[in-house]
Design an enzyme around this catalytic site. Structure first.
Site, PDB file in Angstrom:
ATOM      1  N   HIS A 336       0.918  -1.287   0.168  1.00 24.01           N
ATOM      2  CA  HIS A 336      -0.046  -0.054  -0.018  1.00 24.01           C
ATOM      3  C   HIS A 336       0.931   1.143  -0.082  1.00 24.01           C
ATOM      4  O   HIS A 336       2.007   1.239   0.442  1.00 24.01           O
ATOM      5  CB  HIS A 336      -1.028  -0.053   1.076  1.00 24.01           C
ATOM      6  CG  HIS A 336      -1.887   1.118   1.188  1.00 24.01           C
ATOM      7  ND1 HIS A 336      -1.925   2.502   1.495  1.00 24.01           N
ATOM      8  CD2 HIS A 336      -3.236   1.074   0.617  1.00 24.01           C
ATOM      9  CE1 HIS A 336      -3.068   3.100   1.430  1.00 24.01           C
ATOM     10  NE2 HIS A 336      -3.650   2.243   0.722  1.00 24.01           N
ATOM     11  N   ASP A 395      -7.899  -4.443  -0.971  1.00 23.33           N
ATOM     12  CA  ASP A 395      -8.267  -5.054  -1.906  1.00 23.33           C
ATOM     13  C   ASP A 395      -8.237  -6.767  -2.322  1.00 23.33           C
ATOM     14  O   ASP A 395      -8.620  -7.277  -2.890  1.00 23.33           O
ATOM     15  CB  ASP A 395      -7.636  -4.417  -3.472  1.00 23.33           C
ATOM     16  CG  ASP A 395      -8.235  -3.142  -3.544  1.00 23.33           C
ATOM     17  OD1 ASP A 395      -9.072  -2.835  -3.669  1.00 23.33           O
ATOM     18  OD2 ASP A 395      -7.009  -2.157  -3.742  1.00 23.33           O
TER      19      ASP A 395
END
Length: 459
Positions: A336, A395
């Protein structure tokens, strides 16, 4: 051979010319990457360490990945705050209630948690707004249905402009009213657009069901989507949690920043939201969980024994080496831009993914996800010689959760939009309240100046 497949010299000549124009276009737009370093350009609005360039202030949400100890930044488990409240605490507080997303929307828009009376009034208001103009479904959604539901959402939002008596009024009372309408309407538009796609493109039965005002957003989505309109309590709860954790993520994420940029021009709400939808549609943003799903489909095709960690590790190494799946060198769902040790949204969703996998009889698949998460983080840290931790992002598990809920792939990104519009609207209002300046960053010209040459003299 069909007529379409036959050689057409005219088309061939046109394609050849177009290929030449493509090359001209590529060559004329190429910029030497060394110039970005020379001029200290923050590509992607990020510095050399990957930290986002500070471009604004917000009170709507806070994304924390580090603790500062004795002046040093120490990687920490990620924390996400909505209007100062830790999302983990919000989720725990919603444990026995089904309107978590609605309460989150209230918090994001108005800055405080509602009382019982305020919540009841807000739910009644949203239930009243959960409708579309007369004949809108027939005239707009059913006409020219798109295979991409995000495009249908954009078309519908722009068309709603024409149904608004004061679409260009950017006063806060009017923008708030427009925002509440859109937040309530997004689930209907998304599901109806999917049903239209399913009917006209897949030749399936057309099911259009009216929403029930007394149901939550999550319940209505499942009820409108499924042919029998049925769902379990856990299914509705998990979808509600997914909506909560996707509702907002700071002003710097691409779609929320787009909201600020476009709103700063003074444009109408419908144009601003449509621009944000265009941003979210991108596979590097809202479409990322589909990449994770497709990656796992390829993994399953190549590894029949999901307990074989050596085979999984070898496959992941092939992903890194650009030898498997889409050969991008990426392990989708891992890493991320801000979080290091953990993404709090992924931690929350992982817990609910486990519970849902037990109800759906898919615990072995859940174990596969946890194995891939563990091995992928290890491999990427070793391969890239990272000095910071690396974690799964939201996700990684969201696509798996949506799949277990029976949500079609076509609705993965629209579900994100249904959730994130609450954050967009909060950011739009914040921009309108606090700013009188149009957002305009600088670009440095690095081309050459030329003297004009008359057409007849050009070679």
């Amino acid at each position: 051979m069909s007529d379409d497949e036959r050689f057409n010299p005219v088309d061939f000549e046109f394609d050849t010319r177009l290929d030449q124009l493509v090359e001209y276009c590529k060559n004329s737009n190429h910029i030497d990457l060394n110039l970005y370093t020379e001029y200290d350009v923050k590509r992607g609005l990020r510095d050399s360490n990957g930290k986002g360039v500070l471009t604004g202030l917000t009170e709507i949400s806070d994304v924390i990945a580090f603790d500062v100890i004795n002046g040093r930044k120490i990687p920490a488990n990620g924390r996400l705050y909505y209007q100062g409240y830790n999302v983990k605490d919000l989720i725990n507080g919603f444990q026995d209630r089904k309107f978590g997303f609605e309460e989150t929307t209230y918090l994001l828009l108005f800055g405080s948690l509602p009382t019982h009376a305020q919540m009841d009034e807000f739910l009644e208001l949203m239930g009243h707004f959960r409708n579309l103009p007369d004949t809108f479904v027939r005239d707009i959604i059913m006409k020219a249905p798109s295979k991409d539901i995000m495009n249908s959402l954009q078309k519908s939002v722009l068309t709603l402009y024409t149904y608004d008596r004061n679409p260009d009024d950017v006063s806060i009372p009017n923008v708030l009213k427009q925002s509440l309408h859109l937040i309530a309407q997004f689930p209907l538009i998304s599901v109806y657009a999917y049903q239209a796609y399913r009917h006209y493109h897949l030749d399936e039965s057309l099911v259009i069901r009216n929403p029930k005002p007394q149901l939550s957003t999550a319940e209505n989505i499942l009820r409108l989507l499924r042919p029998d309109g049925k769902y379990t309590e856990l299914e509705a709860k998990v979808l509600d949690v997914a909506l909560v954790i996707h509702a907002e993520h700071g002003g710097g994420n691409n779609s929320s920043f787009t909201t600020h940029v476009v709103s700063s021009t003074g444009t109408d709400t419908y144009s601003a939201v449509t621009a944000s939808l265009g941003s979210l549609k991108g596979p590097k943003h809202g479409g990322a969980n589909l990449k994770v799903q497709n990656m796992f489909a390829d993994l399953k095709k190549n590894i029949p024994d999901w307990s074989d960690e050596d085979a999984i590790r070898e496959y992941l190494q092939m992903l890194i080496n650009k030898e498997a799946f889409d050969r991008s060198g990426l392990i989708y769902g891992i890493g991320h831009a801000v979080y290091t040790k953990s993404d709090p949204r992924a931690v929350i969703l992982k817990k609910y993914a486990k519970a849902l996998s037990e109800e759906k009889g898919r615990t072995e698949e859940y174990k596969l996800y946890t194995t891939v998460e563990r091995l992928a983080c290890q491999l990427l840290s070793e391969q890239k010689q990272l000095h910071k931790a690396i974690c799964a992002n939201v996700d990684f598990y969201s696509g798996f959760v949506y799949n277990m809920l029976g949500l079609p792939n076509e609705l993965f990104t629209p579900i994100f939009a249904i959730s994130r519009i609450s954050g967009w609207c909060a950011h739009r209002i914040e921009e309108l309240v606090n700013s009188s300046k149009i957002i305009r960053p600088a670009y440095k010209y690095v081309g050459q100046h030329h003297s004009y040459v008359a057409l007849d003299d050009r070679k």
